[in-house]
Scaffold this motif. Structure first.
Motif, PDB file in Angstrom:
ATOM      1  N   LEU A  68       2.906 -29.527  37.996  1.00  0.00           N
ATOM      2  CA  LEU A  68       3.624 -29.381  36.620  1.00  0.00           C
ATOM      3  C   LEU A  68       4.606 -30.255  36.593  1.00  0.00           C
ATOM      4  O   LEU A  68       5.314 -30.057  35.461  1.00  0.00           O
ATOM      5  CB  LEU A  68       3.942 -27.863  36.274  1.00  0.00           C
ATOM      6  CG  LEU A  68       2.759 -26.924  36.313  1.00  0.00           C
ATOM      7  CD1 LEU A  68       3.224 -25.384  36.024  1.00  0.00           C
ATOM      8  CD2 LEU A  68       1.551 -27.303  35.318  1.00  0.00           C
TER       9      LEU A  68
ATOM     10  N   TYR B 130       2.315 -29.252  28.483  1.00  0.00           N
ATOM     11  CA  TYR B 130       1.866 -28.490  29.533  1.00  0.00           C
ATOM     12  C   TYR B 130       0.327 -28.941  29.748  1.00  0.00           C
ATOM     13  O   TYR B 130      -0.246 -29.448  30.754  1.00  0.00           O
ATOM     14  CB  TYR B 130       2.092 -26.914  29.539  1.00  0.00           C
ATOM     15  CG  TYR B 130       1.203 -26.186  30.477  1.00  0.00           C
ATOM     16  CD1 TYR B 130       1.624 -25.894  31.718  1.00  0.00           C
ATOM     17  CD2 TYR B 130      -0.316 -25.688  30.031  1.00  0.00           C
ATOM     18  CE1 TYR B 130       0.463 -25.309  32.770  1.00  0.00           C
ATOM     19  CE2 TYR B 130      -0.887 -24.819  31.159  1.00  0.00           C
ATOM     20  CZ  TYR B 130      -0.491 -24.732  32.130  1.00  0.00           C
ATOM     21  OH  TYR B 130      -1.373 -24.013  32.981  1.00  0.00           O
TER      22      TYR B 130
ATOM     23  N   LYS C 246      -1.647 -31.214  32.515  1.00  0.00           N
ATOM     24  CA  LYS C 246      -2.613 -30.556  33.382  1.00  0.00           C
ATOM     25  C   LYS C 246      -3.823 -31.898  33.080  1.00  0.00           C
ATOM     26  O   LYS C 246      -4.763 -31.825  34.018  1.00  0.00           O
ATOM     27  CB  LYS C 246      -2.996 -29.210  32.702  1.00  0.00           C
ATOM     28  CG  LYS C 246      -1.879 -28.130  33.236  1.00  0.00           C
ATOM     29  CD  LYS C 246      -2.052 -27.985  34.717  1.00  0.00           C
ATOM     30  CE  LYS C 246      -2.964 -27.173  35.193  1.00  0.00           C
ATOM     31  NZ  LYS C 246      -2.759 -26.820  36.560  1.00  0.00           N
TER      32      LYS C 246
END
Length: 201
Positions: A74, A190, A194
């Motif tokens: 991340l 996020y 991803k």
């Protein structure tokens, strides 16, 4: 002439210090009113000592947060590597230092504090809520530490912290609403991160 008790005089002195405190520096105003310039220097020294201790803890813990995020895919991979000599996340420490420096140059201490407190309250509330949720959804999970006062203390904290957060949104919108938007911006970031990581793998 009637004499005034020392306690009344002290109360008036403190009231004047609070009344004329600039930029919410109540402790500094009161100390300066009671002790003069000596009190001002004393408060300044106490704030410096407290700040240094806080910065020390924040630097060490935030770097480990970046490190854990990088290990989970991340954050930048370089932040997930430890130095072969010192066994510390050097890149994460440098990244945190650069970001902290930019924040320091971006505004005053009071403004940064308003941003940080509101965002921190949100995550504190979410953390405490997770304790309640996990107790219900995973009752058999190993728990080396028991939350004291469960569940009433946690509920009281959530309510109190939520009221403070709402108060900040109402009375300090100049800083809290942008702070809320910064936190919410992490949601699309996020998913984008991803998606990019998934394409690379």
């Amino acid at each position: 002439f009637p004499t005034r008790r020392s306690s009344d005089l002290g109360a008036n002195v403190i009231a004047r210090g609070i009344q004329f405190a600039s930029e919410d520096r109540v402790a500094t105003a009161v100390a300066q009113t009671i002790f003069g310039s000596t009190g001002l220097y004393f408060i300044a020294a106490a704030i410096m000592i407290s700040t240094f201790g806080c910065v020390n803890g924040e630097i060490l813990t935030s770097a480990r947060t970046y490190y854990a995020m990088a290990r989970d895919g991340l954050f930048f991979k370089a932040a997930g590597k430890l130095s072969t000599k010192t066994h510390v996340p050097v890149f994460a420490l440098i990244a945190g230092g650069v970001w902290a420096s930019l924040l320091t140059l971006s505004g005053s201490y009071s403004e940064l504090l308003d941003y940080v407190i509101f965002a921190a309250l949100l995550f504190y509330i979410v953390t405490i809520i997770s304790v309640l949720v996990l107790r219900k959804t995973k009752p058999d999970m190993e728990r080396p530490y028991r939350a004291w006062g469960y569940p009433w203390l946690q509920v009281i904290y959530i309510v109190a912290a939520s009221l403070i957060a709402i108060d900040l949104l109402i009375f300090k919108p100049k800083y809290t609403w942008p702070g809320l938007l910064i936190v919410l911006s992490g949601v699309p970031v996020y998913f984008i991160w991803k998606w990019v990581e998934g394409r690379r793998n």
